[in-house]
Design an enzyme around this catalytic site. Sequence first.
Site, mmCIF file in Angstrom:
data_model
loop_
_atom_site.group_PDB
_atom_site.id
_atom_site.type_symbol
_atom_site.label_atom_id
_atom_site.label_comp_id
_atom_site.label_asym_id
_atom_site.label_seq_id
_atom_site.Cartn_x
_atom_site.Cartn_y
_atom_site.Cartn_z
ATOM 1 N N HIS A 72 0.843 -1.200 0.000
ATOM 2 C CA HIS A 72 0.000 0.000 0.000
ATOM 3 C C HIS A 72 0.876 1.248 0.000
ATOM 4 O O HIS A 72 1.703 1.426 0.887
ATOM 5 C CB HIS A 72 -0.913 0.018 1.232
ATOM 6 C CG HIS A 72 -2.105 -0.879 1.088
ATOM 7 N ND1 HIS A 72 -3.255 -0.710 1.816
ATOM 8 C CD2 HIS A 72 -2.326 -1.940 0.281
ATOM 9 C CE1 HIS A 72 -4.133 -1.639 1.454
ATOM 10 N NE2 HIS A 72 -3.588 -2.408 0.537
ATOM 11 N N TYR A 201 -9.256 5.793 7.270
ATOM 12 C CA TYR A 201 -9.364 6.214 8.673
ATOM 13 C C TYR A 201 -10.351 7.367 8.721
ATOM 14 O O TYR A 201 -10.128 8.401 8.079
ATOM 15 C CB TYR A 201 -8.015 6.712 9.203
ATOM 16 C CG TYR A 201 -6.968 5.639 9.410
ATOM 17 C CD1 TYR A 201 -6.195 5.168 8.351
ATOM 18 C CD2 TYR A 201 -6.718 5.125 10.680
ATOM 19 C CE1 TYR A 201 -5.220 4.202 8.549
ATOM 20 C CE2 TYR A 201 -5.729 4.156 10.887
ATOM 21 C CZ TYR A 201 -4.991 3.702 9.822
ATOM 22 O OH TYR A 201 -4.025 2.744 10.025
ATOM 23 N N PRO A 293 -3.960 1.381 18.966
ATOM 24 C CA PRO A 293 -3.715 0.773 17.658
ATOM 25 C C PRO A 293 -3.730 1.732 16.456
ATOM 26 O O PRO A 293 -3.248 1.358 15.392
ATOM 27 C CB PRO A 293 -4.839 -0.254 17.520
ATOM 28 C CG PRO A 293 -5.896 0.175 18.473
ATOM 29 C CD PRO A 293 -5.193 0.876 19.589
ATOM 30 N N LYS A 297 1.204 0.465 15.053
ATOM 31 C CA LYS A 297 2.624 0.412 15.452
ATOM 32 C C LYS A 297 2.978 -0.760 16.377
ATOM 33 O O LYS A 297 4.159 -1.088 16.542
ATOM 34 C CB LYS A 297 3.024 1.723 16.147
ATOM 35 C CG LYS A 297 3.080 2.912 15.211
ATOM 36 C CD LYS A 297 4.252 2.812 14.261
ATOM 37 C CE LYS A 297 4.107 3.727 13.068
ATOM 38 N NZ LYS A 297 4.325 3.118 11.786
ATOM 39 N N TYR A 384 4.033 6.852 9.588
ATOM 40 C CA TYR A 384 3.193 5.688 9.278
ATOM 41 C C TYR A 384 4.031 4.582 8.611
ATOM 42 O O TYR A 384 3.922 3.407 8.971
ATOM 43 C CB TYR A 384 2.014 6.092 8.382
ATOM 44 C CG TYR A 384 0.914 5.062 8.340
ATOM 45 C CD1 TYR A 384 -0.272 5.241 9.044
ATOM 46 C CD2 TYR A 384 1.066 3.877 7.613
ATOM 47 C CE1 TYR A 384 -1.282 4.290 9.025
ATOM 48 C CE2 TYR A 384 0.074 2.919 7.582
ATOM 49 C CZ TYR A 384 -1.102 3.132 8.281
ATOM 50 O OH TYR A 384 -2.092 2.171 8.267
HETATM 51 P P1 FAD Z 1 1.949 -10.941 22.182
HETATM 52 O O1 FAD Z 1 1.478 -11.044 20.796
HETATM 53 O O2 FAD Z 1 0.962 -10.542 23.237
HETATM 54 O O3 FAD Z 1 2.607 -12.322 22.555
HETATM 55 C C1 FAD Z 1 2.946 -12.669 23.875
HETATM 56 C C2 FAD Z 1 2.883 -14.165 24.048
HETATM 57 O O4 FAD Z 1 3.301 -14.500 25.356
HETATM 58 C C3 FAD Z 1 1.470 -14.706 23.885
HETATM 59 O O5 FAD Z 1 1.468 -15.775 22.979
HETATM 60 C C4 FAD Z 1 1.083 -15.134 25.292
HETATM 61 O O6 FAD Z 1 0.192 -16.237 25.292
HETATM 62 C C5 FAD Z 1 2.428 -15.472 25.887
HETATM 63 N N1 FAD Z 1 2.479 -15.375 27.349
HETATM 64 C C6 FAD Z 1 1.885 -14.477 28.150
HETATM 65 N N2 FAD Z 1 2.159 -14.718 29.436
HETATM 66 C C7 FAD Z 1 2.947 -15.801 29.461
HETATM 67 C C8 FAD Z 1 3.562 -16.538 30.498
HETATM 68 N N3 FAD Z 1 3.411 -16.211 31.777
HETATM 69 N N4 FAD Z 1 4.330 -17.598 30.163
HETATM 70 C C9 FAD Z 1 4.496 -17.948 28.856
HETATM 71 N N5 FAD Z 1 3.929 -17.296 27.841
HETATM 72 C C10 FAD Z 1 3.173 -16.229 28.133
HETATM 73 N N6 FAD Z 1 -1.512 -3.757 16.906
HETATM 74 C C11 FAD Z 1 -1.685 -3.128 15.772
HETATM 75 O O7 FAD Z 1 -0.718 -2.583 15.255
HETATM 76 N N7 FAD Z 1 -2.930 -3.107 15.169
HETATM 77 C C12 FAD Z 1 -4.016 -3.725 15.726
HETATM 78 O O8 FAD Z 1 -5.107 -3.693 15.186
HETATM 79 C C13 FAD Z 1 -3.871 -4.380 16.928
HETATM 80 N N8 FAD Z 1 -4.918 -4.993 17.537
HETATM 81 C C14 FAD Z 1 -4.720 -5.588 18.746
HETATM 82 C C15 FAD Z 1 -5.785 -6.199 19.404
HETATM 83 C C16 FAD Z 1 -5.597 -6.797 20.641
HETATM 84 C C17 FAD Z 1 -6.783 -7.441 21.361
HETATM 85 C C18 FAD Z 1 -4.324 -6.788 21.257
HETATM 86 C C19 FAD Z 1 -4.108 -7.424 22.612
HETATM 87 C C20 FAD Z 1 -3.266 -6.202 20.579
HETATM 88 C C21 FAD Z 1 -3.452 -5.596 19.333
HETATM 89 N N9 FAD Z 1 -2.382 -4.994 18.652
HETATM 90 C C22 FAD Z 1 -2.573 -4.376 17.493
HETATM 91 C C23 FAD Z 1 -1.043 -4.991 19.166
HETATM 92 C C24 FAD Z 1 -0.190 -6.090 18.558
HETATM 93 O O9 FAD Z 1 -0.975 -7.205 18.258
HETATM 94 C C25 FAD Z 1 0.876 -6.387 19.571
HETATM 95 O O10 FAD Z 1 1.677 -5.229 19.687
HETATM 96 C C26 FAD Z 1 1.751 -7.604 19.235
HETATM 97 O O11 FAD Z 1 1.000 -8.780 19.334
HETATM 98 C C27 FAD Z 1 2.940 -7.662 20.181
HETATM 99 O O12 FAD Z 1 3.613 -8.878 20.054
HETATM 100 P P2 FAD Z 1 4.313 -9.563 21.275
HETATM 101 O O13 FAD Z 1 4.942 -10.784 20.735
HETATM 102 O O14 FAD Z 1 5.151 -8.555 21.984
HETATM 103 O O15 FAD Z 1 3.148 -9.900 22.307
HETATM 104 C C1 DHB Z 2 -5.196 -2.522 11.241
HETATM 105 C C2 DHB Z 2 -5.079 -2.161 12.532
HETATM 106 C C3 DHB Z 2 -4.641 -0.892 12.843
HETATM 107 O O1 DHB Z 2 -4.498 -0.513 14.110
HETATM 108 C C4 DHB Z 2 -4.354 0.028 11.872
HETATM 109 O O2 DHB Z 2 -3.973 1.284 12.212
HETATM 110 C C5 DHB Z 2 -4.447 -0.350 10.560
HETATM 111 C C6 DHB Z 2 -4.878 -1.644 10.257
HETATM 112 C C7 DHB Z 2 -5.675 -3.882 10.911
HETATM 113 O O3 DHB Z 2 -5.951 -4.660 11.820
HETATM 114 O O4 DHB Z 2 -5.793 -4.201 9.725
#
Ligand code: FAD
Ligand code: DHB
Length: 391
Positions: A72, A201, A293, A297, A384
């Site tokens: 994109h 957006y 979100p 980022k 972005y």
């Molecule tokens: P996570 O993906 O949270 O992974 C952490 C892992 O550690 C998980 O698998 C968990 O099960 C595991 N864990 C937790 N505790 C323990 C423990 N005690 N022992 C062992 N394992 C454990 N970002 C965007 O940019 N756009 C979005 O639309 C967006 N939507 C989101 C919606 C939700 C509901 C959430 C929660 C986050 C969203 N995010 C979004 C943020 C993005 O998904 C996260 O920043 C990203 O997943 C971060 O990755 P991570 O590996 O640091 O953490």
């Molecule tokens: C999506 C999520 C976001 O937070 C964003 O800014 C753009 C796209 C998505 O889930 O596709």
Amino acid sequence: MRTQVAIIGAGPAGLLLGALLQRAGIASVIVEQRSPEYVLARIRAGVLEQTTVDLLDQAGVGRRMHTEGLLHGGIELCFDGARHRIDFKALTGGKQVTVYGQTEVTRDLMAHRHAAGLTTLYEAEQVSVHGFDTATACVRFRHDGTEQQIDCDFIAGCDGFHGVCRASVPAPALTVYERIYPFGWLGVLSETPPVSHELIYTNHPRGFSLCSMRSPTRSRYYLQCPAEDRAENWSDDAFWAELRRRLDPAAAQTLVTGPSLEKSIAPLRSFVAEPMRFGRLFLAGDAAHIVPPTGAKGLNLAASDVGMLAPALAEFYAGSTHGIDSYSQRCLRRIWKAERFSWWFTSLMHNFPETGAFGQKMQHAELEYLVGSAAASTALAENYVGLPLEQ
Ligand code: FAD
Ligand code: DHB
């Protein structure tokens, strides 16, 4: 069991770190509390910066992303019932983002880890981390009904916001910065063609909305909703009707609706815990920081943290502590810039009833300035598409 780096959490941060370490010849074991199916069922982010794409390539897992991901070169901002395009390619010297779901990134990293024969212990219970402030760090947990211990040189806390690693650091050693927003995002995934070929957006008096996608046949839509709302309160029909109300007339007419495959509410929060290193324990990704979100980022920051941690650990094994000593400081410089951008974009696009008519006028003036000024559009575009890994 013994390994060089024990990684807690098999989200994008943990899995990507494991893959980058393998490339550098460093052994790791991942300990995850959930099952692989549970991890893959979480629908989250969808937009990858070029730095994230480059790291996935470096890790050797970029093939499917390059064939199935959608490039994109811009987004559209919608207000007053009209859309305005922000042209990333023109404003940033050709930079773009890749639309490819977090679920797919995770699936590719899991497949790669499995094919390489690397150990991931899923469904680990009562995970705890020990000795990271001494010479002998270890991780303990229950797995398959038996108590286990992994002795290691380092622990990587990639266990998300609610994980055990940050919680194991003595409180006086941590400084926490936090803002909680008075609303959430209600998200719907549907097997319908996206309403437009780019993301939209929308700032609307009824609240923010976002039209995103996962593929040419799969859409992801979000609506600003009250923080205390519940996904069960929203029928599919109610969701589509509310989305349609917030869109410009052309998009409202084009919108194709269908049954939701997933519907959930995510709270919005800004959070940073400093520092990100405590002796032999490193925090990375959501374990150390959360962004609202808007601007996508979260996943990208998780990738850039481990993109700095993996070479720092490689440097350590090559004889220098410079990389691990400066890890926290280098990550935090980039994190605070992404925190600022996500806070700003959230503040600009959402409905904040408590700021009143003056607040709405300020948002409107800023949106008009943004789409009319090359300087302001460029500031949005360069944030972005993603700032450089180190700046
Ligand atoms: P996570 O993906 O949270 O992974 C952490 C892992 O550690 C998980 O698998 C968990 O099960 C595991 N864990 C937790 N505790 C323990 C423990 N005690 N022992 C062992 N394992 C454990 N970002 C965007 O940019 N756009 C979005 O639309 C967006 N939507 C989101 C919606 C939700 C509901 C959430 C929660 C986050 C969203 N995010 C979004 C943020 C993005 O998904 C996260 O920043 C990203 O997943 C971060 O990755 P991570 O590996 O640091 O953490
Ligand atoms: C999506 C999520 C976001 O937070 C964003 O800014 C753009 C796209 C998505 O889930 O596709």
